[in-house]
Structure formats: structure tokens, C-alpha cells
Design a protein around this motif. Structure first.
Motif, PDB file in Angstrom:
ATOM      1  N   GLY A  57       0.808  -1.216   0.000  1.00  0.00           N
ATOM      2  CA  GLY A  57       0.000   0.000   0.000  1.00  0.00           C
ATOM      3  C   GLY A  57       0.833   1.252   0.000  1.00  0.00           C
ATOM      4  N   SER A  58       2.111   1.167  -0.377  1.00  0.00           N
ATOM      5  CA  SER A  58       2.988   2.322  -0.318  1.00  0.00           C
ATOM      6  C   SER A  58       2.579   3.365  -1.343  1.00  0.00           C
ATOM      7  CB  SER A  58       4.434   1.901  -0.578  1.00  0.00           C
ATOM      8  OG  SER A  58       4.601   1.530  -1.923  1.00  0.00           O
ATOM      9  N   ALA A  59       3.139   4.584  -1.148  1.00  0.00           N
ATOM     10  CA  ALA A  59       2.782   5.690  -2.036  1.00  0.00           C
ATOM     11  C   ALA A  59       3.242   5.434  -3.455  1.00  0.00           C
ATOM     12  CB  ALA A  59       3.413   6.982  -1.511  1.00  0.00           C
ATOM     13  N   THR A  60       4.288   4.620  -3.629  1.00  0.00           N
ATOM     14  CA  THR A  60       4.787   4.362  -4.965  1.00  0.00           C
ATOM     15  C   THR A  60       3.974   3.307  -5.689  1.00  0.00           C
ATOM     16  OG1 THR A  60       6.352   2.774  -4.050  1.00  0.00           O
ATOM     17  CG2 THR A  60       7.136   5.027  -4.373  1.00  0.00           C
ATOM     18  N   ALA A  61       3.211   2.516  -4.941  1.00  0.00           N
ATOM     19  CA  ALA A  61       2.392   1.469  -5.562  1.00  0.00           C
ATOM     20  C   ALA A  61       1.156   1.256  -4.719  1.00  0.00           C
ATOM     21  CB  ALA A  61       3.186   0.174  -5.686  1.00  0.00           C
ATOM     22  N   PRO A  62       0.135   2.118  -4.878  1.00  0.00           N
ATOM     23  CA  PRO A  62      -1.051   2.018  -4.032  1.00  0.00           C
ATOM     24  C   PRO A  62      -1.655   0.626  -4.076  1.00  0.00           C
ATOM     25  CG  PRO A  62      -1.100   4.030  -5.332  1.00  0.00           C
ATOM     26  CD  PRO A  62       0.044   3.209  -5.854  1.00  0.00           C
ATOM     27  N   GLY A  63      -2.152   0.182  -2.929  1.00  0.00           N
ATOM     28  CA  GLY A  63      -2.719  -1.153  -2.850  1.00  0.00           C
ATOM     29  C   GLY A  63      -3.502  -1.301  -1.565  1.00  0.00           C
ATOM     30  N   PRO A  64      -3.615  -2.502  -1.046  1.00  0.00           N
ATOM     31  CA  PRO A  64      -4.352  -2.734   0.181  1.00  0.00           C
ATOM     32  C   PRO A  64      -3.742  -1.987   1.357  1.00  0.00           C
ATOM     33  CG  PRO A  64      -3.862  -4.791  -0.967  1.00  0.00           C
ATOM     34  CD  PRO A  64      -3.065  -3.730  -1.627  1.00  0.00           C
ATOM     35  N   PRO A  65      -4.500  -1.762   2.414  1.00  0.00           N
ATOM     36  CA  PRO A  65      -3.967  -1.075   3.589  1.00  0.00           C
ATOM     37  C   PRO A  65      -2.727  -1.766   4.114  1.00  0.00           C
ATOM     38  CG  PRO A  65      -6.342  -1.297   3.756  1.00  0.00           C
ATOM     39  CD  PRO A  65      -5.919  -2.107   2.560  1.00  0.00           C
ATOM     40  N   LEU A  66      -1.795  -0.938   4.614  1.00  0.00           N
ATOM     41  CA  LEU A  66      -0.540  -1.471   5.119  1.00  0.00           C
ATOM     42  C   LEU A  66      -0.682  -2.069   6.513  1.00  0.00           C
ATOM     43  CD1 LEU A  66       1.859   1.387   4.021  1.00  0.00           C
ATOM     44  CD2 LEU A  66       1.675  -0.855   3.000  1.00  0.00           C
ATOM     45  N   GLY A  67      -1.740  -1.754   7.203  1.00  0.00           N
ATOM     46  CA  GLY A  67      -1.874  -2.264   8.553  1.00  0.00           C
ATOM     47  C   GLY A  67      -1.561  -1.197   9.576  1.00  0.00           C
ATOM     48  N   ALA A  68      -1.670  -1.574  10.842  1.00  0.00           N
ATOM     49  CA  ALA A  68      -1.508  -0.621  11.939  1.00  0.00           C
ATOM     50  C   ALA A  68      -0.044  -0.412  12.284  1.00  0.00           C
ATOM     51  CB  ALA A  68      -2.274  -1.125  13.157  1.00  0.00           C
ATOM     52  N   ASP A  69       0.188   0.667  13.019  1.00  0.00           N
ATOM     53  CA  ASP A  69       1.478   0.923  13.651  1.00  0.00           C
ATOM     54  C   ASP A  69       2.615   1.155  12.666  1.00  0.00           C
ATOM     55  OD1 ASP A  69       0.236   0.699  16.100  1.00  0.00           O
ATOM     56  OD2 ASP A  69       0.756  -1.403  16.341  1.00  0.00           O
ATOM     57  N   LEU A  70       2.354   1.764  11.530  1.00  0.00           N
ATOM     58  CA  LEU A  70       3.435   2.133  10.620  1.00  0.00           C
ATOM     59  C   LEU A  70       4.349   3.169  11.243  1.00  0.00           C
ATOM     60  CD1 LEU A  70       1.653   2.351   7.154  1.00  0.00           C
ATOM     61  CD2 LEU A  70       3.272   0.625   7.930  1.00  0.00           C
ATOM     62  N   LEU A  71       3.834   3.900  12.243  1.00  0.00           N
ATOM     63  CA  LEU A  71       4.618   4.914  12.944  1.00  0.00           C
ATOM     64  C   LEU A  71       4.803   4.567  14.416  1.00  0.00           C
ATOM     65  CD1 LEU A  71       3.083   7.963  11.127  1.00  0.00           C
ATOM     66  CD2 LEU A  71       5.528   7.459  11.208  1.00  0.00           C
ATOM     67  N   ASP A  72       4.615   3.302  14.756  1.00  0.00           N
ATOM     68  CA  ASP A  72       4.850   2.837  16.131  1.00  0.00           C
ATOM     69  C   ASP A  72       3.993   3.563  17.163  1.00  0.00           C
ATOM     70  OD1 ASP A  72       6.943   0.862  15.509  1.00  0.00           O
ATOM     71  OD2 ASP A  72       8.128   2.614  14.949  1.00  0.00           O
ATOM     72  N   ALA A  73       2.737   3.798  16.805  1.00  0.00           N
ATOM     73  CA  ALA A  73       1.697   4.245  17.744  1.00  0.00           C
ATOM     74  C   ALA A  73       2.053   5.519  18.506  1.00  0.00           C
ATOM     75  CB  ALA A  73       1.363   3.119  18.715  1.00  0.00           C
ATOM     76  N   PRO A  74       2.091   6.694  17.850  1.00  0.00           N
ATOM     77  CA  PRO A  74       2.359   7.943  18.560  1.00  0.00           C
ATOM     78  C   PRO A  74       1.414   8.198  19.734  1.00  0.00           C
ATOM     79  CG  PRO A  74       2.489   8.301  16.198  1.00  0.00           C
ATOM     80  CD  PRO A  74       1.964   6.897  16.388  1.00  0.00           C
ATOM     81  N   ALA A  75       0.208   7.645  19.680  1.00  0.00           N
ATOM     82  CA  ALA A  75      -0.739   7.836  20.790  1.00  0.00           C
ATOM     83  C   ALA A  75      -0.198   7.287  22.103  1.00  0.00           C
ATOM     84  CB  ALA A  75      -2.072   7.164  20.460  1.00  0.00           C
ATOM     85  N   ASP A  76       0.735   6.346  22.021  1.00  0.00           N
ATOM     86  CA  ASP A  76       1.273   5.716  23.226  1.00  0.00           C
ATOM     87  C   ASP A  76       2.607   6.293  23.662  1.00  0.00           C
ATOM     88  OD1 ASP A  76      -0.921   4.007  23.117  1.00  0.00           O
ATOM     89  OD2 ASP A  76       0.157   2.470  21.979  1.00  0.00           O
ATOM     90  N   TRP A  77       3.084   7.326  22.999  1.00  0.00           N
ATOM     91  CA  TRP A  77       4.419   7.832  23.318  1.00  0.00           C
ATOM     92  C   TRP A  77       4.480   8.575  24.643  1.00  0.00           C
ATOM     93  CZ3 TRP A  77       6.459  10.019  17.974  1.00  0.00           C
ATOM     94  CH2 TRP A  77       6.590   8.940  17.095  1.00  0.00           C
TER      95      TRP A  77
END
Length: 257
Positions: A57-77
Motif C-alpha cells: 500500500g505504499s505511495a509508490t504502488a497504491p494497494g491494500p492497507p498497510l496495517g496498523a502501527d506504521l509509525l509505532d503508535a504515537p498515541a502511546d508515546w
């Protein structure tokens, strides 16, 4: 993307500056190949294909969702201490934060670079594009000493169209930001908070070795804030909606810049 509105860089992070000249002094244990930033380089088709296969699902090849936590959950920082009190990134909730963000986006100094002036619907569309997406970009309020006073977007620069314009590396993390109130600008607060957020990214995302900024070249206060926060100007890039200064803060140089 045209998403920068910072402050001046007169605040130097507190304490005395290290007696180190990054332009001339060697760095013990540091190898120059760790920070190659030749902006003439471009992602090869092979690398783009590899990223697309690894992350469909990357910007270079759009596709299915990449899933959760691509940024390691900033809400929990959680909060971190600064000279002006505890600071925390709090993920945006549209129903709670839309009116505040619309007011900030309609400030002429902000609108000149963000291009989101107008009704609540304009800002909501921008936010929903991230909140309803695959998690590669997370919009947050910056809360300082209990007061929401800035807006931040953390994004996976290596999965963003920006990656076509510089030699991206896996897990590069980008930052967009603005300071909400006029009274908070021009006194070094942007520099302080940029360093704080970059440190947060490097502390909470062990797989990330570089934090990236791309302020509009016309936005001198923002560029100064990045430089004051330990980012290096590595070149200029021509993006679809601006000519940008490519700023990078390296994990390897963190102790000396």
C-alpha cells in the motif's frame, strides 16, 4: 506537500553549545557513508518495486492497507519534559479538534503555506484523508503544559511521494508542523518543539535513523527552526506544490547537533 509554518530559531536548546564543528571535525565512530544525501539520486525502479512488494500500500504502488502501527503508535508515546513544561503529541479527534484547527488554518501566516483556509469542511477533508488512511501519516495536536498550541503531522517519508525526490531510506520519518497562536511564534518555540519531536521519533521508533523535513524555501522562519533543532540542510527539491529545503536529522549525529 506544503505543510510548514514554524518559528524563528533564536533559542538554542538550552545550555552551552558543544565545541564541535560538524563541517570540519571528525566524529568518533561515525562513517560518512551513513549520511549520504546526494539529492540528485533518485529511487531506482528496482527499489520502488521492492518497497511496493514489501509494503503493497505504499505511495509508490497504491494497494491494500498497510496495517496498523506504521509509525509505532504515537498515541502511546506519552509526555516528555521540556524547559516550558511537559509536551505530548495527542492524535487528532475531528469531533474535538476541528474548530480549533480551522481557526489556526485561517490565520494568513499559516494559510500561505498550508493552503487549508476556509470552512471546517476544508480542514476536515484534509484530516480524514489521514485518519481514514492506512496509517502512514498521523495528525496530532502538540499539547504543551496542558494547552493545545501546535499541530503536527508525522508521516512515513519512505512511503510518501516525497521519496521520489530524495534518496529515501526505510523508515525515514517526516514532520510537518505549525504553531497555532501568533504570540507563540518568533521566540524560538518552534526550534524547541522540533527538537523535542525529532527526539521523540528517534526514541520511540528504533527502526528510524533519520527524521526528515521539507519546508518551503520561502518560509524562512520554519527553515531556521529546523536548523536550530539539529537538522542539516542537504539540498533543495522541487515538489509539485513548492520548492523545498530538504532537512535531515540523523540518529548518528544526534549527540553533536
Amino acid at each position: 506537500m506544503n505543510r510548514m509554518n514554524g518559528t524563528g530559531a533564536e533559542w538554542n536548546g538550552g545550555g552551552s553549545a558543544p565545541s564541535f564543528d560538524p563541517l570540519t571535525d571528525p566524529i568518533p565512530g561515525f562513517h560518512s557513508e551513513d549520511c549520504i544525501d546526494t539529492v540528485d539520486l533518485r529511487l531506482t525502479e528496482e527499489l520502488i518495486e521492492f518497497i511496493a512488494c514489501d509494503h503493497p500500500g505504499s505511495a509508490t504502488a497504491p494497494g491494500p492497507p498497510l496495517g496498523a502501527d506504521l509509525l509505532d503508535a504515537p498515541a502511546d508515546w506519552g509526555p516528555v519534559g521540556t524547559e516550558l513544561g511537559p509536551f505530548q503529541l495527542v492524535p487528532v479527534r475531528v469531533e474535538r479538534d476541528l474548530r480549533l484547527l480551522t481557526r489556526w488554518m485561517n490565520d494568513p501566516a499559516v494559510a500561505a503555506f498550508w493552503g487549508l483556509a476556509g470552512s471546517d469542511a476544508v480542514v476536515e477533508t484534509h484530516l480524514r484523508g489521514q485518519l481514514d488512511g492506512d496509517g502512514r501519516s498521523v495528525p496530532c495536536l502538540g499539547v504543551l503544559a496542558g494547552v493545545p498550541m501546535s499541530y503536527w503531522e508525522l508521516y512515513r517519508a519512505d512511503l510518501d511521494p516525497l521519496a521520489r525526490h530524495y534518496p529515501a531510506r526505510p523508515h525515514d520519518t517526516g514532520i510537518h508542523f505549525l504553531i497555532g497562536k501568533i504570540a507563540d511564534r518568533g521566540r524560538g518555540l518552534g526550534t524547541l518543539l522540533l527538537r523535542t519531536v525529532a527526539d521523540l521519533v528517534l526514541d520511540r521508533r528504533p527502526s528510524c535513523n533519520r527524521v526528515v523535513g521539507e519546508p518551503d524555501l520561502r518560509n524562512t522562519p520554519s527553515a531556521a527552526a529546523f536548523l536550530g533543532a539539529g537538522f542539516r540542510l542537504t539540498g533543495e527539491v522541487e515538489l509539485p506544490d513548492k520548492r523545498a529545503a530538504l532537512m535531515i536529522r540523523d540518529r548518528a549525529l544526534r549527540a553533536v547537533l
